[in-house]
Design a protein around this motif. Structure first.
Motif, PDB file in Angstrom:
ATOM      1  N   MET A 155       0.985  -1.254  -0.192  1.00  0.00           N
ATOM      2  CA  MET A 155       0.004   0.232   0.081  1.00  0.00           C
ATOM      3  C   MET A 155       0.798   1.299   0.015  1.00  0.00           C
ATOM      4  O   MET A 155       0.737   2.375  -0.616  1.00  0.00           O
ATOM      5  CB  MET A 155      -1.006  -0.086   1.154  1.00  0.00           C
ATOM      6  N   GLU A 156       2.017   1.008   0.603  1.00  0.00           N
ATOM      7  CA  GLU A 156       2.727   2.687   0.805  1.00  0.00           C
ATOM      8  C   GLU A 156       3.310   2.654  -0.275  1.00  0.00           C
ATOM      9  O   GLU A 156       3.532   3.947  -1.037  1.00  0.00           O
ATOM     10  CB  GLU A 156       3.839   2.284   2.037  1.00  0.00           C
ATOM     11  N   MET A 157       4.045   1.661  -1.197  1.00  0.00           N
ATOM     12  CA  MET A 157       4.662   2.038  -2.489  1.00  0.00           C
ATOM     13  C   MET A 157       3.705   2.272  -3.521  1.00  0.00           C
ATOM     14  O   MET A 157       4.071   2.931  -4.452  1.00  0.00           O
ATOM     15  CB  MET A 157       5.494   0.469  -2.693  1.00  0.00           C
ATOM     16  N   LYS A 171       9.493   6.283  -9.552  1.00  0.00           N
ATOM     17  CA  LYS A 171      10.402   5.378  -9.554  1.00  0.00           C
ATOM     18  C   LYS A 171      10.662   4.439  -8.482  1.00  0.00           C
ATOM     19  O   LYS A 171      10.936   3.100  -8.696  1.00  0.00           O
ATOM     20  CB  LYS A 171      11.945   6.460  -9.500  1.00  0.00           C
ATOM     21  N   ILE A 172      10.441   4.615  -7.254  1.00  0.00           N
ATOM     22  CA  ILE A 172      10.262   3.773  -6.239  1.00  0.00           C
ATOM     23  C   ILE A 172       9.258   2.513  -6.460  1.00  0.00           C
ATOM     24  O   ILE A 172       9.589   1.573  -6.271  1.00  0.00           O
ATOM     25  CB  ILE A 172      10.261   4.516  -4.856  1.00  0.00           C
ATOM     26  N   ALA A 173       8.274   2.985  -6.692  1.00  0.00           N
ATOM     27  CA  ALA A 173       6.993   2.092  -7.163  1.00  0.00           C
ATOM     28  C   ALA A 173       7.367   1.190  -8.095  1.00  0.00           C
ATOM     29  O   ALA A 173       7.404  -0.149  -7.853  1.00  0.00           O
ATOM     30  CB  ALA A 173       5.811   2.716  -7.666  1.00  0.00           C
ATOM     31  N   THR A 174       8.114   1.493  -9.144  1.00  0.00           N
ATOM     32  CA  THR A 174       8.519   0.626 -10.268  1.00  0.00           C
ATOM     33  C   THR A 174       9.661  -0.239  -9.897  1.00  0.00           C
ATOM     34  O   THR A 174       9.639  -1.543 -10.068  1.00  0.00           O
ATOM     35  CB  THR A 174       9.013   1.358 -11.423  1.00  0.00           C
ATOM     36  N   SER A 175      10.416   0.378  -9.081  1.00  0.00           N
ATOM     37  CA  SER A 175      11.508  -0.727  -8.728  1.00  0.00           C
ATOM     38  C   SER A 175      11.008  -1.427  -7.546  1.00  0.00           C
ATOM     39  O   SER A 175      11.585  -2.731  -7.879  1.00  0.00           O
ATOM     40  CB  SER A 175      12.712   0.189  -7.932  1.00  0.00           C
ATOM     41  N   PHE A 176      10.306  -1.272  -6.697  1.00  0.00           N
ATOM     42  CA  PHE A 176       9.489  -2.151  -5.757  1.00  0.00           C
ATOM     43  C   PHE A 176       8.577  -3.321  -6.466  1.00  0.00           C
ATOM     44  O   PHE A 176       8.967  -4.635  -6.215  1.00  0.00           O
ATOM     45  CB  PHE A 176       8.771  -1.342  -4.810  1.00  0.00           C
ATOM     46  N   LYS A 177       8.105  -2.832  -7.497  1.00  0.00           N
ATOM     47  CA  LYS A 177       7.183  -3.856  -8.564  1.00  0.00           C
ATOM     48  C   LYS A 177       8.193  -4.832  -9.128  1.00  0.00           C
ATOM     49  O   LYS A 177       7.665  -6.114  -9.077  1.00  0.00           O
ATOM     50  CB  LYS A 177       6.531  -3.060  -9.245  1.00  0.00           C
ATOM     51  N   ASP A 178       9.282  -4.425  -9.770  1.00  0.00           N
ATOM     52  CA  ASP A 178       9.928  -5.361 -10.314  1.00  0.00           C
ATOM     53  C   ASP A 178      10.871  -6.351  -9.370  1.00  0.00           C
ATOM     54  O   ASP A 178      11.095  -7.220  -9.895  1.00  0.00           O
ATOM     55  CB  ASP A 178      10.928  -4.341 -11.158  1.00  0.00           C
TER      56      ASP A 178
END
Length: 571
Positions: A155-157, A171-178
């Motif tokens: 949720m936070e990401m 950028k952070i959300a994409t990195s976390f997703k990957d």
């Protein structure tokens, strides 16, 4: 803060801050305690409170203050790492004994620090491993905390924060997703399988919520409008393909739908709605996509057969949304190729008819069902092959059921002739939702549908004409009902004229039926200002009818008179 006496005083203030009914007392407590969230010098004292306080409200103050402090993004890297490590150790040691709202706040703190430090130091990313370590512990309480950490981390990401630039958030959300999202979704599925047996309801709620958060993630950096219930295609990465092609992935959510806890069953349906919306290109081969579709249709068929869970309004609404997604993401030819398509379509038609009869209860859900049927009929001209779509038999009944339900709704609810903002006749947005799909359904079998409309309209016009000759002291309530029913019929005719298409019959014949319907409204216009009706302009039902006529005139002009009208028309 150096003594237990001052800690006791702080606990009293915290109690007042969170529990007092006296607004002045709460304001005083808030003013006194705000230093903990605004001054970084108080961070060590927040830790002291967490270590020594005996009331959950003091712990809550310390936790929420730290959340605000770390959101400021001005703390040193080492201090943020120290806070992160302290919180994770604290949750491991004392988490099972804490009040749930304190646990949640501490988890939010850990996740906020993680996000804000994502690119600052790889040690922040260790939260994923630490959460899985919680899952490996024998304690059920620790298992639950581990799932909650993953839940709030996703949720936070996925959620933009005003203290962080949007580009950095993405950028952070994409990195976390990957890096982690697929693994977290796999953990949610594993937990769902492990917890199918008799366990406390909360243990079921957390993994289903985690799965929903994963499937609701912003995969492409274009978040859905939160004010809308609709969303587009779910753009799952190709790496998720094996998981979705595994039949157990879809089945586990249908299994959890059968759980008696309605919050679990509703979220299971929400997961299925998103799975039904997964991009078509995720399935490289047609057989895989067909198998996935067949599994979804099989699961919904069983729910339609048993009716299990549909007495709950939340489940009912989500189930309608699920059915509505079938034609959004799949072609009619693909539905036809499913072995039990005929049985499924019949069950959906029966369900739709019952929903229309229960319009008071299901009014907000019927939109999705009508949308499904309208998309089905507009696909018929492009259908290849000899396999019958079976829509010829079902669609006219649904169309007639909708029109009848609108007429009955006036008699049942609006006879008091008082203003009602929830009445679709006074709410343009609600009216648009209800009538958006209707023209396509009506024009599918336009001859029989127009005859059905005329057979309803004629007696109403006769009754309305007769009432114009009676004294004003007559039954006003009955006249209001007649006006409400005519208003609905005028809106329906206006909606049909607004959308011009030729499906099922020639353009000339469609225009002939348009003319027959329009003639009834034009006949009505000659009556509305005669006799007793000319004295009713202040009546709500008369105003609703006049608005309906204005909309009809606008749509008729657009289709047959104005600059954008189809000039080849013979009408």
């Amino acid at each position: 803060m150096s003594s237990m006496e001052s800690l006791a005083q702080l606990e009293v203030l915290c109690e007042k801050l969170y529990n007092s009914r006296d607004s002045a007392e709460r304001a005083h407590a808030e003013s006194t305690l705000k230093c903990f969230s605004e001054n970084s010098d108080y961070i060590s004292q927040c830790q002291y409170i967490l270590d020594n306080a005996s009331t959950p409200y003091a712990l809550m103050l310390a936790s929420t203050s730290l959340v605000k402090q770390v959101s400021d993004r001005s703390l040193s890297l080492q201090l943020r790492l120290d806070i992160r490590n302290y919180v994770m150790n604290y949750l491991a040691a004392r988490g099972p004994k804490l009040q749930n709202f304190v646990t949640i706040s501490l988890i939010q703190l850990a996740c906020r620090i993680t996000k804000f430090g994502w690119f600052d130091d790889d040690r922040f990313r260790e939260i994923f491993k630490e959460a899985t370590d919680f899952l490996a512990l024998a304690s059920q309480d620790h298992y639950l905390i581990g799932l909650k950490i993953l839940n709030f981390l996703v949720m936070e990401m996925n959620q933009a924060n005003s203290a962080m630039p949007l580009t950095l958030h993405r950028k952070i959300a994409t990195s976390f997703k990957d890096q982690f999202l697929l693994q977290i979704f796999q953990i949610s599925l594993t937990s769902l399988h492990q917890l199918k047996s008799e366990v406390p309801d909360e243990l079921r709620r957390v993994p289903i919520s985690l799965a929903l958060r994963c499937l609701s993630f912003d995969f492409v950096g274009s978040p859905v409008d939160e004010s809308s219930e609709e969303f587009g295609t779910v753009q799952l990465p190709a790496s998720w393909r094996p998981l979705l092609q595994d039949p157990s992935t879809v089945q586990i959510f249908f299994d959890y739908y059968k759980v008696n806890d309605t919050s679990v069953s509703k979220e299971a349906l929400e997961c299925l709605v998103r799975l039904a919306s997964v991009r078509r290109s995720l399935f490289v081969e047609d057989p895989a996509r067909s198998q996935f579709l067949s599994h979804l249709m099989s699961g919904t068929r069983e729910i339609l057969q048993t009716g299990q869970g549909l007495a709950d309004h939340g489940n009912y609404h989500e189930f309608c949304r699920l059915l509505g997604r079938f034609k959004v993401n799949y072609q009619l030819s693909e539905l036809l190729n499913v072995e039990f398509y005929g049985e499924w379509l019949g069950l959906v038609a029966e369900f739709t008819t019952k929903s229309l009869l229960s319009w008071q209860w299901a009014s907000n859900s019927v939109y999705y069902l009508l949308s499904l049927w309208s998309r089905l009929v507009t696909s018929v001209p492009y259908l290849k092959g000899d396999t019958p779509s079976l829509l010829d038999e079902t669609v006219p009944k649904i169309t007639e059921g909708f029109i009848t339900s609108r007429i009955n709704s006036v008699q049942a609810s609006f006879a008091d002739n008082s203003p009602d903002p929830d009445n679709p006749l006074e709410n343009a947005e609600s009216l648009q939702d209800q009538l958006e799909s209707l023209p396509y359904l009506c024009r599918f079998k336009y001859e029989s549908c127009s005859l059905f409309i005329i057979n309803i309209m004629e007696p109403l016009l006769q009754a309305y004409t007769a009432r114009s000759r009676l004294p004003a002291s007559g039954d006003a309530a009955e006249l209001s009902v007649i006006e409400g029913q005519i208003a609905w019929m005028v809106h329906i005719i206006a909606a049909i004229l607004k959308i011009r298409q030729t499906v099922g019959c020639s353009q000339d014949s469609q225009e002939l039926f348009d003319a027959e319907l329009a003639a009834r409204v034009l006949q009505l216009i000659n009556i509305t200002d005669t006799g007793v009706h000319a004295q009713r302009y202040q009546e709500i039902s008369k105003q609703r009818l006049d608005r309906a006529i204005l909309i009809f005139v606008q749509n008729f002009r657009r289709s047959y008179v104005g600059d954008q009208a189809m000039h080849a028309s013979k009408v």
